[in-house]
Design a protein around this motif. Structure first.
Motif, PDB file in Angstrom:
ATOM      1  N   ILE A   1      -7.573 -36.586  30.663  1.00  6.88           N
ATOM      2  CA  ILE A   1      -7.625 -35.247  31.255  1.00  6.88           C
ATOM      3  C   ILE A   1      -7.478 -34.174  30.174  1.00  6.88           C
ATOM      4  CG2 ILE A   1      -6.385 -33.644  32.770  1.00  6.88           C
ATOM      5  CD1 ILE A   1      -5.798 -36.072  34.576  1.00  6.88           C
ATOM      6  N   TYR A   2      -6.523 -34.366  29.262  1.00  4.13           N
ATOM      7  CA  TYR A   2      -6.322 -33.407  28.173  1.00  4.13           C
ATOM      8  C   TYR A   2      -7.574 -33.314  27.296  1.00  4.13           C
ATOM      9  CZ  TYR A   2      -4.687 -31.390  23.817  1.00  4.13           C
ATOM     10  OH  TYR A   2      -4.561 -30.626  22.692  1.00  4.13           O
ATOM     11  N   ALA A   3      -8.139 -34.454  26.926  1.00  3.82           N
ATOM     12  CA  ALA A   3      -9.324 -34.451  26.063  1.00  3.82           C
ATOM     13  C   ALA A   3     -10.519 -33.823  26.784  1.00  3.82           C
ATOM     14  CB  ALA A   3      -9.657 -35.873  25.620  1.00  3.82           C
ATOM     15  N   GLY A   4     -10.626 -34.054  28.091  1.00  5.66           N
ATOM     16  CA  GLY A   4     -11.706 -33.417  28.848  1.00  5.66           C
ATOM     17  C   GLY A   4     -11.551 -31.908  28.886  1.00  5.66           C
ATOM     18  N   GLY A   5     -10.332 -31.428  29.083  1.00  4.96           N
ATOM     19  CA  GLY A   5     -10.087 -29.984  29.049  1.00  4.96           C
ATOM     20  C   GLY A   5     -10.352 -29.398  27.676  1.00  4.96           C
ATOM     21  N   LYS A   6      -9.946 -30.105  26.646  1.00  7.91           N
ATOM     22  CA  LYS A   6     -10.191 -29.637  25.278  1.00  7.91           C
ATOM     23  C   LYS A   6     -11.685 -29.637  24.972  1.00  7.91           C
ATOM     24  CE  LYS A   6      -8.778 -30.224  20.541  1.00  7.91           C
ATOM     25  NZ  LYS A   6      -8.023 -30.942  19.570  1.00  7.91           N
ATOM     26  N   PHE A   7     -12.384 -30.633  25.487  1.00  8.45           N
ATOM     27  CA  PHE A   7     -13.833 -30.692  25.293  1.00  8.45           C
ATOM     28  C   PHE A   7     -14.498 -29.479  25.930  1.00  8.45           C
ATOM     29  CE2 PHE A   7     -18.044 -32.375  26.702  1.00  8.45           C
ATOM     30  CZ  PHE A   7     -18.597 -32.517  25.444  1.00  8.45           C
ATOM     31  N   ALA A   8     -14.076 -29.134  27.142  1.00  6.22           N
ATOM     32  CA  ALA A   8     -14.640 -27.954  27.818  1.00  6.22           C
ATOM     33  C   ALA A   8     -14.313 -26.683  27.033  1.00  6.22           C
ATOM     34  CB  ALA A   8     -14.107 -27.866  29.237  1.00  6.22           C
ATOM     35  N   TRP A   9     -13.083 -26.579  26.537  1.00  7.71           N
ATOM     36  CA  TRP A   9     -12.688 -25.395  25.770  1.00  7.71           C
ATOM     37  C   TRP A   9     -13.496 -25.278  24.480  1.00  7.71           C
ATOM     38  CZ3 TRP A   9     -10.268 -21.026  26.528  1.00  7.71           C
ATOM     39  CH2 TRP A   9      -9.865 -20.274  25.434  1.00  7.71           C
ATOM     40  N   GLU A  10     -13.675 -26.400  23.780  1.00  8.77           N
ATOM     41  CA  GLU A  10     -14.449 -26.375  22.541  1.00  8.77           C
ATOM     42  C   GLU A  10     -15.905 -26.015  22.810  1.00  8.77           C
ATOM     43  OE1 GLU A  10     -13.816 -30.244  20.900  1.00  8.77           O
ATOM     44  OE2 GLU A  10     -11.884 -29.714  20.017  1.00  8.77           O
ATOM     45  N   LYS A  11     -16.436 -26.511  23.899  1.00 13.20           N
ATOM     46  CA  LYS A  11     -17.822 -26.213  24.251  1.00 13.20           C
ATOM     47  C   LYS A  11     -17.972 -24.736  24.600  1.00 13.20           C
ATOM     48  CE  LYS A  11     -21.731 -28.368  25.131  1.00 13.20           C
ATOM     49  NZ  LYS A  11     -22.594 -28.775  24.064  1.00 13.20           N
ATOM     50  N   TRP A  12     -16.998 -24.191  25.306  1.00 10.25           N
ATOM     51  CA  TRP A  12     -17.063 -22.810  25.757  1.00 10.25           C
ATOM     52  C   TRP A  12     -16.883 -21.831  24.600  1.00 10.25           C
ATOM     53  CZ3 TRP A  12     -12.819 -19.403  27.954  1.00 10.25           C
ATOM     54  CH2 TRP A  12     -13.358 -18.274  28.575  1.00 10.25           C
ATOM     55  N   THR A  13     -15.977 -22.145  23.672  1.00  9.94           N
ATOM     56  CA  THR A  13     -15.718 -21.244  22.552  1.00  9.94           C
ATOM     57  C   THR A  13     -16.649 -21.496  21.375  1.00  9.94           C
ATOM     58  OG1 THR A  13     -14.034 -22.713  21.640  1.00  9.94           O
ATOM     59  CG2 THR A  13     -13.291 -20.968  23.149  1.00  9.94           C
ATOM     60  N   GLY A  14     -17.408 -22.552  21.388  1.00 11.48           N
ATOM     61  CA  GLY A  14     -18.350 -22.844  20.311  1.00 11.48           C
ATOM     62  C   GLY A  14     -17.689 -23.455  19.091  1.00 11.48           C
ATOM     63  N   GLY A  15     -16.513 -24.025  19.249  1.00 13.38           N
ATOM     64  CA  GLY A  15     -15.802 -24.655  18.132  1.00 13.38           C
ATOM     65  C   GLY A  15     -16.342 -26.040  17.837  1.00 13.38           C
ATOM     66  N   GLY A  16     -15.708 -26.700  16.884  1.00 18.12           N
ATOM     67  CA  GLY A  16     -16.099 -28.061  16.532  1.00 18.12           C
ATOM     68  C   GLY A  16     -15.784 -29.033  17.665  1.00 18.12           C
ATOM     69  N   LEU A  17     -16.591 -30.054  17.772  1.00 19.68           N
ATOM     70  CA  LEU A  17     -16.419 -31.009  18.881  1.00 19.68           C
ATOM     71  C   LEU A  17     -15.654 -32.240  18.397  1.00 19.68           C
ATOM     72  CD1 LEU A  17     -19.914 -30.784  20.606  1.00 19.68           C
ATOM     73  CD2 LEU A  17     -17.776 -29.755  21.332  1.00 19.68           C
ATOM     74  N   ASP A  18     -14.341 -32.158  18.412  1.00 17.10           N
ATOM     75  CA  ASP A  18     -13.490 -33.293  18.063  1.00 17.10           C
ATOM     76  C   ASP A  18     -13.041 -34.066  19.300  1.00 17.10           C
ATOM     77  OD1 ASP A  18     -13.583 -32.741  15.360  1.00 17.10           O
ATOM     78  OD2 ASP A  18     -11.842 -31.407  15.459  1.00 17.10           O
ATOM     79  N   SER A  19     -13.130 -33.442  20.455  1.00 18.86           N
ATOM     80  CA  SER A  19     -12.576 -34.064  21.663  1.00 18.86           C
ATOM     81  C   SER A  19     -13.364 -35.276  22.174  1.00 18.86           C
ATOM     82  CB  SER A  19     -12.428 -33.025  22.769  1.00 18.86           C
ATOM     83  OG  SER A  19     -13.654 -32.376  22.986  1.00 18.86           O
ATOM     84  N   PRO A  20     -14.679 -35.392  21.959  1.00 17.58           N
ATOM     85  CA  PRO A  20     -15.328 -36.644  22.405  1.00 17.58           C
ATOM     86  C   PRO A  20     -14.710 -37.888  21.770  1.00 17.58           C
ATOM     87  CG  PRO A  20     -17.000 -35.012  21.991  1.00 17.58           C
ATOM     88  CD  PRO A  20     -15.694 -34.434  21.515  1.00 17.58           C
ATOM     89  N   LYS A  21     -14.241 -37.764  20.520  1.00 18.99           N
ATOM     90  CA  LYS A  21     -13.549 -38.890  19.881  1.00 18.99           C
ATOM     91  C   LYS A  21     -12.235 -39.187  20.592  1.00 18.99           C
ATOM     92  CE  LYS A  21     -14.922 -36.998  15.695  1.00 18.99           C
ATOM     93  NZ  LYS A  21     -14.540 -36.531  14.385  1.00 18.99           N
ATOM     94  N   MET A  22     -11.562 -38.126  21.050  1.00 15.79           N
ATOM     95  CA  MET A  22     -10.308 -38.316  21.780  1.00 15.79           C
ATOM     96  C   MET A  22     -10.560 -39.036  23.094  1.00 15.79           C
ATOM     97  SD  MET A  22      -8.490 -34.636  21.089  1.00 15.79           S
ATOM     98  CE  MET A  22      -7.159 -34.950  22.222  1.00 15.79           C
TER      99      MET A  22
END
Length: 92
Positions: free
Chosen positions: A48-69
């Motif tokens: 759940i945390y990694a999914g939320g972080k993935f959405a946040w990274e996608k929305w802000t345009g940051g690096g995508l580290d959360s798929p690894k999580m």
């Protein structure tokens, strides 16, 4: 002949023991069940945390580290839930 009879008598007594649980196994198995529940809860929380972080990274345009999580949490969950099967295969 006497040695053979003694040998057969000892093997008959030792030959096929029936499995019996140790005296404190109830508490130990309860602890293992609690630990299993905690590991599953931690895995669900991590996904759940990694999914939320993935959405946040996608929305802000940051690096995508959360798929690894997410992948790490899912692989860890598979290993954690199949630990009993793995141990039975190794020991049995």
């Amino acid at each position: 002949m006497i040695l053979l009879a003694v040998h057969d008598t000892l093997l008959a007594q030792i030959g096929n023991p029936s499995p019996e649980a140790p005296p404190v196994s109830d508490k130990f198995l309860q602890l293992v069940r609690y630990f299993t529940w905690f590991v599953l809860l931690a895995g669900i929380t991590a996904i759940i945390y990694a999914g939320g972080k993935f959405a946040w990274e996608k929305w802000t345009g940051g690096g995508l580290d959360s798929p690894k999580m997410v992948a790490g949490a899912m692989i860890g969950g598979v290993v954690a839930t199949s630990a009993g099967t793995i141990m039975n295969a190794v020991i049995g």
